[in-house]
Design a protein around this motif. Structure first.
Motif, PDB file in Angstrom:
ATOM      1  N   ARG A 511      25.525  -2.786 -29.536  1.00  0.00           N
ATOM      2  CA  ARG A 511      26.776  -3.403 -29.097  1.00  0.00           C
ATOM      3  C   ARG A 511      27.010  -3.005 -27.639  1.00  0.00           C
ATOM      4  O   ARG A 511      27.258  -1.831 -27.349  1.00  0.00           O
ATOM      5  CB  ARG A 511      27.930  -2.935 -29.968  1.00  0.00           C
ATOM      6  CG  ARG A 511      29.269  -3.602 -29.658  1.00  0.00           C
ATOM      7  CD  ARG A 511      30.374  -2.921 -30.450  1.00  0.00           C
ATOM      8  NE  ARG A 511      30.113  -2.932 -31.879  1.00  0.00           N
ATOM      9  CZ  ARG A 511      30.784  -2.179 -32.755  1.00  0.00           C
ATOM     10  NH1 ARG A 511      31.724  -1.339 -32.322  1.00  0.00           N
ATOM     11  NH2 ARG A 511      30.496  -2.242 -34.034  1.00  0.00           N
ATOM     12  N   PRO A 512      26.902  -3.958 -26.709  1.00  0.00           N
ATOM     13  CA  PRO A 512      27.007  -3.582 -25.300  1.00  0.00           C
ATOM     14  C   PRO A 512      28.457  -3.510 -24.840  1.00  0.00           C
ATOM     15  O   PRO A 512      29.342  -4.132 -25.434  1.00  0.00           O
ATOM     16  CB  PRO A 512      26.268  -4.713 -24.599  1.00  0.00           C
ATOM     17  CG  PRO A 512      26.540  -5.910 -25.457  1.00  0.00           C
ATOM     18  CD  PRO A 512      26.613  -5.395 -26.881  1.00  0.00           C
ATOM     19  N   GLY A 513      28.665  -2.742 -23.789  1.00  0.00           N
ATOM     20  CA  GLY A 513      29.967  -2.741 -23.162  1.00  0.00           C
ATOM     21  C   GLY A 513      30.677  -1.411 -23.173  1.00  0.00           C
ATOM     22  O   GLY A 513      31.160  -0.973 -24.214  1.00  0.00           O
ATOM     23  N   VAL A 574      15.342 -10.982 -20.583  1.00  0.00           N
ATOM     24  CA  VAL A 574      16.332 -11.871 -21.184  1.00  0.00           C
ATOM     25  C   VAL A 574      17.302 -11.105 -22.080  1.00  0.00           C
ATOM     26  O   VAL A 574      18.508 -11.372 -22.078  1.00  0.00           O
ATOM     27  CB  VAL A 574      15.620 -12.983 -21.993  1.00  0.00           C
ATOM     28  CG1 VAL A 574      16.643 -13.806 -22.785  1.00  0.00           C
ATOM     29  CG2 VAL A 574      14.827 -13.895 -21.066  1.00  0.00           C
ATOM     30  N   ASP A 575      16.792 -10.136 -22.885  1.00  0.00           N
ATOM     31  CA  ASP A 575      17.684  -9.430 -23.804  1.00  0.00           C
ATOM     32  C   ASP A 575      18.744  -8.628 -23.059  1.00  0.00           C
ATOM     33  O   ASP A 575      19.885  -8.495 -23.516  1.00  0.00           O
ATOM     34  CB  ASP A 575      16.880  -8.529 -24.747  1.00  0.00           C
ATOM     35  CG  ASP A 575      16.163  -7.399 -24.022  1.00  0.00           C
ATOM     36  OD1 ASP A 575      15.580  -7.659 -22.952  1.00  0.00           O
ATOM     37  OD2 ASP A 575      16.175  -6.255 -24.533  1.00  0.00           O
ATOM     38  N   VAL A 576      18.379  -8.105 -21.887  1.00  0.00           N
ATOM     39  CA  VAL A 576      19.350  -7.344 -21.091  1.00  0.00           C
ATOM     40  C   VAL A 576      20.376  -8.285 -20.466  1.00  0.00           C
ATOM     41  O   VAL A 576      21.582  -7.997 -20.439  1.00  0.00           O
ATOM     42  CB  VAL A 576      18.632  -6.508 -20.017  1.00  0.00           C
ATOM     43  CG1 VAL A 576      19.635  -5.766 -19.149  1.00  0.00           C
ATOM     44  CG2 VAL A 576      17.682  -5.508 -20.671  1.00  0.00           C
ATOM     45  N   ALA A 579      22.811  -9.206 -23.038  1.00  0.00           N
ATOM     46  CA  ALA A 579      23.785  -8.139 -23.264  1.00  0.00           C
ATOM     47  C   ALA A 579      24.877  -8.164 -22.197  1.00  0.00           C
ATOM     48  O   ALA A 579      26.064  -7.962 -22.499  1.00  0.00           O
ATOM     49  CB  ALA A 579      23.084  -6.784 -23.264  1.00  0.00           C
ATOM     50  N   LEU A 580      24.502  -8.420 -20.947  1.00  0.00           N
ATOM     51  CA  LEU A 580      25.501  -8.507 -19.882  1.00  0.00           C
ATOM     52  C   LEU A 580      26.449  -9.675 -20.114  1.00  0.00           C
ATOM     53  O   LEU A 580      27.656  -9.580 -19.847  1.00  0.00           O
ATOM     54  CB  LEU A 580      24.817  -8.661 -18.523  1.00  0.00           C
ATOM     55  CG  LEU A 580      24.364  -7.371 -17.837  1.00  0.00           C
ATOM     56  CD1 LEU A 580      23.609  -7.693 -16.551  1.00  0.00           C
ATOM     57  CD2 LEU A 580      25.540  -6.455 -17.530  1.00  0.00           C
ATOM     58  N   VAL A 698      27.522  -3.393 -13.982  1.00  0.00           N
ATOM     59  CA  VAL A 698      26.235  -2.718 -13.826  1.00  0.00           C
ATOM     60  C   VAL A 698      25.488  -2.696 -15.153  1.00  0.00           C
ATOM     61  O   VAL A 698      26.076  -2.886 -16.221  1.00  0.00           O
ATOM     62  CB  VAL A 698      26.417  -1.265 -13.315  1.00  0.00           C
ATOM     63  CG1 VAL A 698      27.057  -1.257 -11.943  1.00  0.00           C
ATOM     64  CG2 VAL A 698      27.243  -0.442 -14.284  1.00  0.00           C
ATOM     65  N   LEU A 699      24.187  -2.459 -15.050  1.00  0.00           N
ATOM     66  CA  LEU A 699      23.387  -2.344 -16.256  1.00  0.00           C
ATOM     67  C   LEU A 699      23.727  -1.072 -17.021  1.00  0.00           C
ATOM     68  O   LEU A 699      23.875  -1.084 -18.239  1.00  0.00           O
ATOM     69  CB  LEU A 699      21.892  -2.334 -15.901  1.00  0.00           C
ATOM     70  CG  LEU A 699      21.343  -3.575 -15.210  1.00  0.00           C
ATOM     71  CD1 LEU A 699      19.864  -3.366 -14.878  1.00  0.00           C
ATOM     72  CD2 LEU A 699      21.519  -4.805 -16.083  1.00  0.00           C
TER      73      LEU A 699
END
Length: 703
Positions: A511-513, A574-576, A579-580, A698-699
């Protein structure tokens, strides 16, 4: 002083037994080594080092000895204790035995004057202080000399912290050498620890001046075995499976316990996931507020939670005799540290489960903490050269020494303890005393650390009795197999997890963020190094709260992000990018961004350019420009002030776009936020160029 007569020794032991029963109950009886230590301290005024497992009763030795010494007219016992949680437990125990115990620490500053008055009036039996308090100028100069002159006994709890060979070295403990040297003749000294091998025992004795006359120092070491512990290792291939296993198996664990993680963020993330899965847990770390720590400890003590998910901040001295299990999500860097933590479990139980869930990312975390070791000689000499007879704050010294604040403070404390520097009101001064960098010792310590890490890997893989392995690491020669661990019994925990459980864990971990908090203050002393910045960053020049996919230390995204930002100059996968996009979708900003500005890179220019362009394309936003680095790449620094100076000089002002016509927020895109100064300086430049708001994206966040 010589030994007492048989009759007086018998009387003293009877009195000691009576005090012990007040402390621990009417059935309590002194162990033979407890009595030997008490007799040495009270009747013979000797020094003693007691190395015994957690739960053996080391605190009973110093509380009983205190009561007997006070009856003889001695002054108060001073106990140096490293943790507030440990102090609270010790004070509670003292009250039970009728001993008046008080503490001076950072959490009760408003009570200090009253405490000092009670000590002066003779109304205090025990004063507990943190090692950090010994280096406080006011306490050291005003209170400590009188205490040293009037103390009835000095106790150094968790004495392995004295040694940089130990797993939890704390430089403030080094001041104890000075304190012990200033004690009047005949004042007994007791040092205690549950985790010390031969090397640490020898070093503690030397550091505390206990080795000056070995005949006058009593060393008591006992077996490390505890018959309740069932040691096991479960090797699982991914963070998601480990987290799913933990969620599924905690209810099978007896009673309440502790789940240890290697980082603060992991403790928070794991606790959040377990709560989502219906498991009653709380997180606990050095970042937890003191009130929340107290509440969490109380919840565990009263079994209101199944577990605390904790870092090593919950370790030494935490006293819950019926703690039913300890699970490690990630391996500590040494078997000694591991034993110290599992020693919390099973003190008053017939069976306690101890399970280690190692991960591939453990070595990266070990490497990070190893990077915080004692600085090399050139940086130490540079620090000494900066010091003078005029007090300078740590922040001021930081602008001229390339060390992080944490490492600089550690170094200054060591130099203080060694007599080359001194902490005074207003900062630090040089003493002019000659100081020698012990290269050989530091190399041996680093070598020992590497050996300990390998030993931890060997523990994970061993097919011999796990307790025998740990005993050997602590120089306990007992070769008897425990007959209880997974290798002795052939009984292992199942590594099965449900598909639903693993999917839920994977979704939580991916779960990104996370929020990227903006800097709000410039470091002190920047004008001294030619950077015209000071004080609070103006509201019209600050970045807004930003967002990142995750942290480099995360057990979920961490490995993927580390591989990306330390790899080559390839496009962002692509997966990163997906996520962004999820991060952007869940941001919840008040106004949608109207454009994108990238931050250029010397090392991965194509990757960063691709990142900014793809964010602009996906969001259907104009790419307003790219802030380029200027001049040569600056030398790598770990120091916040010097990083800011490098960023300040390294931004090409000609690449700052004119944003005077922009009527909404601007996304500022970069790969990693570490110190935060690149983003802070870049946001300031964009705000001054007309951007009404700057939203960092940012990443990853370092750390």
């Amino acid at each position: 002083m010589g030994a007492v007569t048989t009759a007086s020794s018998t009387d003293l032991r009877e009195r000691a037994e009576t005090v012990l029963q007040q402390l621990a109950g009417p059935q309590a009886r002194l162990r033979e080594d407890q009595w030997r230590a008490i007799e040495a301290l009270v009747a013979q005024h000797r020094r003693a080092l007691v190395v015994q497992r957690t739960g053996w009763g080391k605190s009973a030795v110093y509380f009983v000895a205190t009561a007997l010494l006070r009856e003889q007219g001695a002054g108060p016992t001073v106990i140096v204790s490293p943790l507030l949680a440990l102090m609270r437990n010790q004070i509670d125990a003292a009250i039970r035995s009728g001993i008046v115990a008080v503490t001076v620490n950072s959490a009760n500053a408003d009570e200090w004057d009253a405490v000092y008055a009670d000590i002066a009036n003779g109304d205090v039996d025990v004063l507990l202080v943190s090692p950090e308090r010994l280096n406080n100028p006011d306490f050291r100069d005003r209170v400590l000399p009188e205490l040293a002159a009037s103390a009835g006994m000095l106790v150094v709890d968790e004495a392995h912290c004295v040694s940089d060979w130990g797993h939890d070295f704390r430089p403030d403990y080094r001041r104890l050498r000075t304190l012990i040297a200033e004690l009047p003749s005949g004042i007994p000294v007791l040092a205690t620890t549950a985790t010390a091998n031969d090397r640490v025992v020898t070093d503690v004795s030397e550091q505390l001046g206990m080795g000056r006359d070995q005949q006058d120092t009593l060393v008591l070491r006992g077996s490390l075995d505890r018959e309740s512990l069932r040691l096991a290792v479960v090797r699982l291939p991914s963070p998601a499976r480990r987290l799913a296993w933990l969620a599924a198996r905690l209810d099978e664990m007896p009673g309440a316990g502790i789940v240890y993680t290697l980082t603060v963020q992991a403790a928070d993330d794991v606790a959040e996931f377990l709560r989502e899965r219906g498991v009653a847990v709380r997180s606990y770390s050095g970042r937890t507020d003191p009130e929340d720590r107290l509440a969490a400890e109380s919840d565990l003590m009263e079994n209101r939670v199944k577990a605390l998910v904790a870092t090593s901040a919950l370790g030494m001295g935490f006293d819950k005799p019926d703690l039913g299990f300890v699970v490690h999500l990630g391996a500590p860097a040494s078997p000694v540290a591991y034993y110290q933590q599992i020693g919390r479990a099973g003190r008053a139980l017939d069976r306690a489960e101890v399970v280690l869930l190692p991960g591939r990312e453990d070595r990266d975390i070990w490497a990070y903490f190893a990077s915080l070791a004692f600085p090399p000689e050139p940086l130490v000499r540079q620090t000494l050269a900066v010091l003078s007879d005029r007090p300078q704050s740590t922040a001021s010294i930081e602008t001229r020494v390339d060390l992080s604040r944490t490492r600089l403070e550690m170094l200054l404390k060591v130099l203080d303890a060694d007599g080359a520097a001194k902490r005074v009101k207003g900062g630090w001064v040089a003493t002019g005393r000659e100081w020698v960098y012990d290269t050989e010792r530091h190399e041996r310590v680093n070598s020992a650390r590497r050996s300990e890490q390998q030993a931890m890997l060997d523990y994970i893989a061993t097919t011999e009795c796990r307790l025998v392995f740990l005993r050997r690491q602590l120089d306990d020669p007992d070769p008897t197999p425990c007959g209880r661990c997974d290798t002795c019994t052939g009984t292992v925990w199942s590594d099965e997890v449900s598909a639903d459980g693993e999917q839920a864990a994977a979704e939580r971990l991916t779960r990104p963020g996370i929020e990227v908090a903006p800097r709000k203050m410039w470091p002190s002393g920047m004008k001294d190094i030619g950077v015209p910045l000071s004080g609070r960053i103006g509201a019209g020049e600050q970045a807004a709260s930003g967002r990142a996919i995750g942290r480099l230390s995360d057990i979920g995204w961490g490995t993927r992000l580390r591989e990306l930002v330390t790899g080559g100059d390839d496009p962002v996968p692509v997966d990163v990018l997906d996520a962004l996009v999820r991060v952007l979708a869940g941001w919840g900003w008040e106004q949608r961004p109207v454009g994108v500005v990238g931050i250029g890179s010397r090392t991965r220019p194509h990757q960063l350019d691709h990142l900014a362009r793809r964010i602009a394309e996906i969001g259907r936003l104009p790419l307003l420009g790219t802030l380029s680095p200027a001049g040569e790449r600056p030398a790598a620094t770990e120091n916040s002030a010097q990083r800011l100076a490098a960023v300040w000089e390294g931004l090409d002002s000609a690449t700052v776009p004119d944003l005077s016509g922009v009527d909404g927020p601007v996304l500022l895109v970069d790969d990693v936020v570490d110190s935060g100064w690149t983003m802070t300086v870049a946001a300031r430049a964009l705000r001054r160029a007309g951007a009404p708001e700057v939203l960092p994206l940012v990443l990853a966040v370092a750390g």
